[in-house]
Design a protein around this motif. Sequence first.
Motif, mmCIF file in Angstrom:
data_model
loop_
_atom_site.group_PDB
_atom_site.id
_atom_site.type_symbol
_atom_site.label_atom_id
_atom_site.label_comp_id
_atom_site.label_asym_id
_atom_site.label_seq_id
_atom_site.Cartn_x
_atom_site.Cartn_y
_atom_site.Cartn_z
ATOM 1 N N THR A 1 0.887 -1.270 -0.416
ATOM 2 C CA THR A 1 -0.113 0.244 -0.089
ATOM 3 C C THR A 1 0.986 1.357 -0.190
ATOM 4 O O THR A 1 0.816 2.604 -0.924
ATOM 5 C CB THR A 1 -1.102 -0.399 1.248
ATOM 6 O OG1 THR A 1 -2.017 -0.870 1.147
ATOM 7 C CG2 THR A 1 -2.064 1.085 0.885
ATOM 8 N N CYS A 2 1.959 1.402 1.144
ATOM 9 C CA CYS A 2 2.961 2.111 0.806
ATOM 10 C C CYS A 2 3.924 2.648 -0.471
ATOM 11 O O CYS A 2 3.800 3.290 -1.568
ATOM 12 C CB CYS A 2 3.889 2.272 1.591
ATOM 13 S SG CYS A 2 3.485 2.440 3.765
ATOM 14 N N HIS A 3 3.827 1.607 -0.996
ATOM 15 C CA HIS A 3 4.870 1.623 -2.465
ATOM 16 C C HIS A 3 4.149 2.233 -3.248
ATOM 17 O O HIS A 3 4.593 2.851 -3.761
ATOM 18 C CB HIS A 3 4.887 0.372 -2.074
ATOM 19 C CG HIS A 3 5.921 -0.474 -3.541
ATOM 20 N ND1 HIS A 3 7.063 1.006 -3.750
ATOM 21 C CD2 HIS A 3 5.257 -0.747 -5.130
ATOM 22 C CE1 HIS A 3 7.989 0.054 -4.869
ATOM 23 N NE2 HIS A 3 6.909 -0.917 -5.744
ATOM 24 N N VAL A 4 2.465 1.722 -3.835
ATOM 25 C CA VAL A 4 1.764 1.876 -4.451
ATOM 26 C C VAL A 4 1.033 3.737 -4.295
ATOM 27 O O VAL A 4 1.375 4.374 -5.773
ATOM 28 C CB VAL A 4 -0.140 0.596 -4.605
ATOM 29 C CG1 VAL A 4 -0.678 1.661 -5.823
ATOM 30 C CG2 VAL A 4 0.748 -0.509 -4.872
ATOM 31 N N ILE A 5 1.178 3.936 -3.232
ATOM 32 C CA ILE A 5 0.615 4.781 -2.485
ATOM 33 C C ILE A 5 1.917 5.864 -3.321
ATOM 34 O O ILE A 5 1.803 7.488 -3.791
ATOM 35 C CB ILE A 5 0.163 5.398 -1.123
ATOM 36 C CG1 ILE A 5 -1.158 4.820 -0.916
ATOM 37 C CG2 ILE A 5 -0.074 7.043 -1.301
ATOM 38 C CD1 ILE A 5 -1.491 5.005 0.296
ATOM 39 N N ASN A 6 3.306 5.828 -3.087
ATOM 40 C CA ASN A 6 4.458 6.804 -3.274
ATOM 41 C C ASN A 6 4.550 6.470 -4.862
ATOM 42 O O ASN A 6 4.929 7.586 -4.772
ATOM 43 C CB ASN A 6 5.666 6.218 -2.241
ATOM 44 C CG ASN A 6 5.082 6.758 -0.575
ATOM 45 O OD1 ASN A 6 4.370 7.733 -0.726
ATOM 46 N ND2 ASN A 6 5.529 5.876 -0.607
ATOM 47 N N GLN A 7 4.302 5.713 -5.189
ATOM 48 C CA GLN A 7 5.014 5.506 -6.513
ATOM 49 C C GLN A 7 3.896 6.752 -7.345
ATOM 50 O O GLN A 7 4.680 7.105 -8.549
ATOM 51 C CB GLN A 7 4.635 4.491 -7.141
ATOM 52 C CG GLN A 7 5.374 3.343 -7.120
ATOM 53 C CD GLN A 7 5.382 1.743 -8.050
ATOM 54 O OE1 GLN A 7 4.379 1.713 -8.287
ATOM 55 N NE2 GLN A 7 6.681 1.653 -8.965
ATOM 56 N N VAL A 8 2.468 6.981 -6.931
ATOM 57 C CA VAL A 8 2.193 7.968 -8.090
ATOM 58 C C VAL A 8 2.357 9.743 -7.158
ATOM 59 O O VAL A 8 1.809 10.527 -7.922
ATOM 60 C CB VAL A 8 0.905 7.278 -8.123
ATOM 61 C CG1 VAL A 8 0.626 6.452 -9.311
ATOM 62 C CG2 VAL A 8 -0.526 7.121 -6.897
ATOM 63 N N THR A 9 2.684 10.069 -6.099
ATOM 64 C CA THR A 9 2.776 10.692 -5.174
ATOM 65 C C THR A 9 4.070 11.680 -4.751
ATOM 66 O O THR A 9 3.892 12.366 -4.632
ATOM 67 C CB THR A 9 2.245 10.690 -3.772
ATOM 68 O OG1 THR A 9 2.488 9.817 -2.731
ATOM 69 C CG2 THR A 9 0.721 10.195 -4.243
ATOM 70 N N LYS A 10 5.301 10.339 -4.592
ATOM 71 C CA LYS A 10 6.170 11.522 -4.301
ATOM 72 C C LYS A 10 6.936 12.257 -5.455
ATOM 73 O O LYS A 10 7.224 13.290 -5.213
ATOM 74 C CB LYS A 10 7.146 10.260 -3.916
ATOM 75 C CG LYS A 10 8.814 10.570 -3.249
ATOM 76 C CD LYS A 10 9.755 9.430 -3.063
ATOM 77 C CE LYS A 10 10.945 10.009 -2.701
ATOM 78 N NZ LYS A 10 11.779 8.710 -2.612
ATOM 79 N N LYS A 11 7.037 11.525 -6.010
ATOM 80 C CA LYS A 11 7.461 12.724 -7.591
ATOM 81 C C LYS A 11 7.360 13.729 -7.852
ATOM 82 O O LYS A 11 7.967 14.765 -7.891
ATOM 83 C CB LYS A 11 8.054 11.561 -9.012
ATOM 84 C CG LYS A 11 8.926 12.258 -10.074
ATOM 85 C CD LYS A 11 8.837 11.541 -10.868
ATOM 86 C CE LYS A 11 9.836 12.201 -12.481
ATOM 87 N NZ LYS A 11 9.880 11.068 -13.613
ATOM 88 N N GLN A 12 6.189 13.445 -8.033
ATOM 89 C CA GLN A 12 5.048 15.222 -8.216
ATOM 90 C C GLN A 12 5.235 15.979 -6.699
ATOM 91 O O GLN A 12 4.294 17.020 -7.276
ATOM 92 C CB GLN A 12 3.846 14.784 -8.823
ATOM 93 C CG GLN A 12 4.128 13.975 -9.764
ATOM 94 C CD GLN A 12 2.721 13.602 -10.899
ATOM 95 O OE1 GLN A 12 1.460 14.264 -10.558
ATOM 96 N NE2 GLN A 12 2.858 13.039 -11.984
#
Length: 189
Positions: free
Chosen positions: A50-61
């Motif tokens: 869950t952390c990984h999937v969320i961070n994949q779409v939120t961290k870079k942006q």
Amino acid sequence: MAVTTASKPLTLEEFLKCPETKPAISEFIAGEIIQKPMPKGRHSCLQYETCHVINQVTKKQKIAYAFPELRCSFGNRSLVPDIAVFRWDNIPFLNNGEVPDRFSLPPNWVIEILSPEQKPNQVIGNILYCIEKGSELGWFIDPDDHSILVFWRDRAPSLQQENDSLPLLSGIELELTVDQLFSWLKMGI
């Protein structure tokens, strides 16, 4: 879940000065120190994915960041949600841009994964406390019945199952169903 009651009730400030317990994590609720159970296989898998999937779409942006097992101390409690998601603008970065060790505010989105040793109402109570203190969204994930109870600030809770789409914080571009989330547990197929 072990509960420790001091001879004299502790304050939140006194609790935060205590050394962390090892290996278990302690939370401070209503003057009591409560140990969270050690995560087991399903819990760990769901938490990581869950952390990984969320961070994949939120961290870079720089939209948000999902922190696993982050101590959040606010009001009169010190909680350690399984996942605490903060909008990027709410992360109290240090002057050098690093993430701080202390978070003194509720997460924008709190996610709890029920462990067999936990009392469901106590975990739900922590989510409700976060919502009352400012969290926008809460998920209560139950690995046994593959359901997710969703809490919002502005409406009644709802039970999400099977192909139901899961609500996310606004601004997070991710489509995820309950079945997709629980499919992460099927690693041996």
